[in-house]
Scaffold this active site. Structure first.
Site, PDB file in Angstrom:
ATOM      1  CD1 TRP A   1      -2.133  -2.162   1.818  1.00 35.00           C
ATOM      2  CD2 TRP A   1      -3.145  -0.945   0.244  1.00 35.00           C
ATOM      3  NE1 TRP A   1      -3.254  -2.854   1.444  1.00 35.00           N
ATOM      4  CE2 TRP A   1      -3.906  -2.127   0.472  1.00 35.00           C
ATOM      5  CE3 TRP A   1      -3.595  -0.032  -0.709  1.00 35.00           C
ATOM      6  CZ2 TRP A   1      -5.085  -2.398  -0.220  1.00 35.00           C
ATOM      7  CZ3 TRP A   1      -4.773  -0.307  -1.401  1.00 35.00           C
ATOM      8  CH2 TRP A   1      -5.504  -1.479  -1.156  1.00 35.00           C
TER       9      TRP A   1
ATOM     10  CB  SER B   1       6.784   6.452   2.078  1.00 31.46           C
ATOM     11  OG  SER B   1       6.916   5.600   3.215  1.00 31.46           O
ATOM     12  CB  SER B   2       4.833   1.772  -0.151  1.00 31.69           C
ATOM     13  OG  SER B   2       5.997   0.965  -0.216  1.00 31.69           O
ATOM     14  CB  SER B   3       2.612  -0.456   4.247  1.00 32.91           C
ATOM     15  OG  SER B   3       2.635  -1.599   5.073  1.00 32.91           O
TER      16      SER B   3
END
Length: 381
Positions: free
Chosen positions: A76, A98-100
């Site tokens: 995500w 940025s991400s998860s």
């Protein structure tokens, strides 16, 4: 549904990861089953909407659907060109910053790194803090140091980690410099890609320790590798062959360049098929040969622009079944370099990325084919 009610979702996530082979260690499985990922996603993420990124709100989709999305084995995106999803009122254009990361890749990297109980680990790229929490669950927060480049992301990650009861050492700064106060580390694990291994990581890992991360670049080629540090100060290892892709560390991102205007330059027939750029290892090899070049287009047509000199190479079909032509301009003959490397790879039988390895010293970093004394390409440092 509350966070306490997500236990079944976490168990299902761990089971899916085990089914695809990315989760084999019971200790990591216990961590996945214990850490609620929804806490780390907060209330807003992005999802792709054609060429744009559309914000998705927790309150907009409803709690049940949100928790299902949070515990899917999916990456995500949480920030695009520095804009957090919570701050976007409409779909935005740009590149994710940025991400998860999908949980299966988080755990796959930790298994590749060989991290185990008692190890002291430096994580480069805290992000949302989810992977940091996975590390804390197994190792204990006292053995985990995580560094984040973006101050805002660092603050939110600290809040997330505190919510689930973990207090590792969190640092805001350039992860490429590491964190000397925490060394000697048993392992460095990077959740961002790098164009070369920062020397500071070598200096901060103990003898026999490991560095695990993705080697990336401006052609979007990528390779996951685990390096082991020898007593002589050199680190070496082989690429795993995993087809993983991480955002480049921000200091390693390409600088801005003017809009592309194709220049005709010198023209000749191609000796290798530009379609090799669609092969995972082929793209990686091409990037090794011209590391300061950016791959601009996708599909069958290949366009390369050297970020440093403005040199160009672009291919076009001569006609149905008649091969390809390449145009080259500028001081660097980009296609010549790429073609030579791809021909070397083909002469070796076009092996998978697992045939490649890397040796890193304070002075030079080399990616080699088959063996350290085989064909090799030096990385920019």
């Amino acid at each position: 549904m509350t966070t306490d009610d997500t236990a079944s979702l976490r168990r299902d996530l761990a089971a899916r990861m085990a089914d695809i082979g990315s989760l084999t260690d019971p200790a990591w499985r216990a961590a996945v089953e214990a850490v609620p990922r929804d806490v780390f996603l907060g209330t807003d993420v992005y999802r792709p909407a054609g060429p744009l990124w559309e914000p998705v709100r927790r309150h907009g989709v409803g709690e049940k659907e949100w928790l299902g999305l949070a515990h899917a084995d999916t990456t995500w995106v949480t920030q695009v060109d520095g804009t957090d999803a919570a701050d976007a009122s409409d779909p935005v254009a740009g590149r994710p910053t940025s991400s998860s990361t999908l949980p299966s890749l988080v755990v796959r990297m930790l298994e590749v790194a060989g991290v185990k109980e008692g190890d002291k680990v430096l994580e480069v790229g805290t992000g949302t803090g989810y992977s940091t929490a996975i590390l804390c669950h197994r190792l204990g927060a006292a053995n985990v140091t995580s560094i984040e480049y973006d101050p805002g992301l660092g603050r939110s990650a600290a809040e997330h980690l505190s919510t689930v009861g973990f207090s590792p050492t969190l640092v805001t700064g350039d992860g490429l410099q590491g964190y000397y106060e925490g060394g000697d580390y048993d392992a460095v694990v990077a959740t961002c890609a790098v164009r070369h291994i920062p020397p500071s990581w070598l200096w901060q890992v103990r003898d026999g320790g490991t560095i695990t991360g993705a080697l990336g670049g401006w052609m979007t080629g990528s390779g996951l590798i685990r390096l082991s540090l020898g007593g002589d100060g050199a680190a070496s290892g082989r690429f795993t062959g995993d087809e993983v892709s991480f955002m480049l560390a921000r200091p390693h991102e390409r600088p801005p360049r003017p809009m592309l205007i194709r220049r005709v330059g010198d023209v000749r027939a191609c000796r290798v098929d530009p379609g090799l750029f669609q092969d995972w290892t082929g793209r990686f090899v091409a990037q090794l040969a011209a590391p300061s070049a950016e791959f601009v287009t996708k599909g069958d047509d290949v366009v390369l622009v050297d970020v440093a000199t403005g040199s160009q190479a672009w291919t076009e079909p001569e006609g149905a079944g008649k091969g390809w032509t390449v145009h080259q301009s500028g001081p660097l003959r980009l296609w010549d370099r790429v073609e030579e490397a791809l021909a070397t790879w083909q002469a070796a039988g076009s092996p998978a990325q697992t045939a490649f390895g890397m040796t890193v010293t304070d002075e030079v970093q080399t990616v080699w084919l088959e063996a350290p004394d085989g064909p090799g390409w030096q990385l920019p440092t």
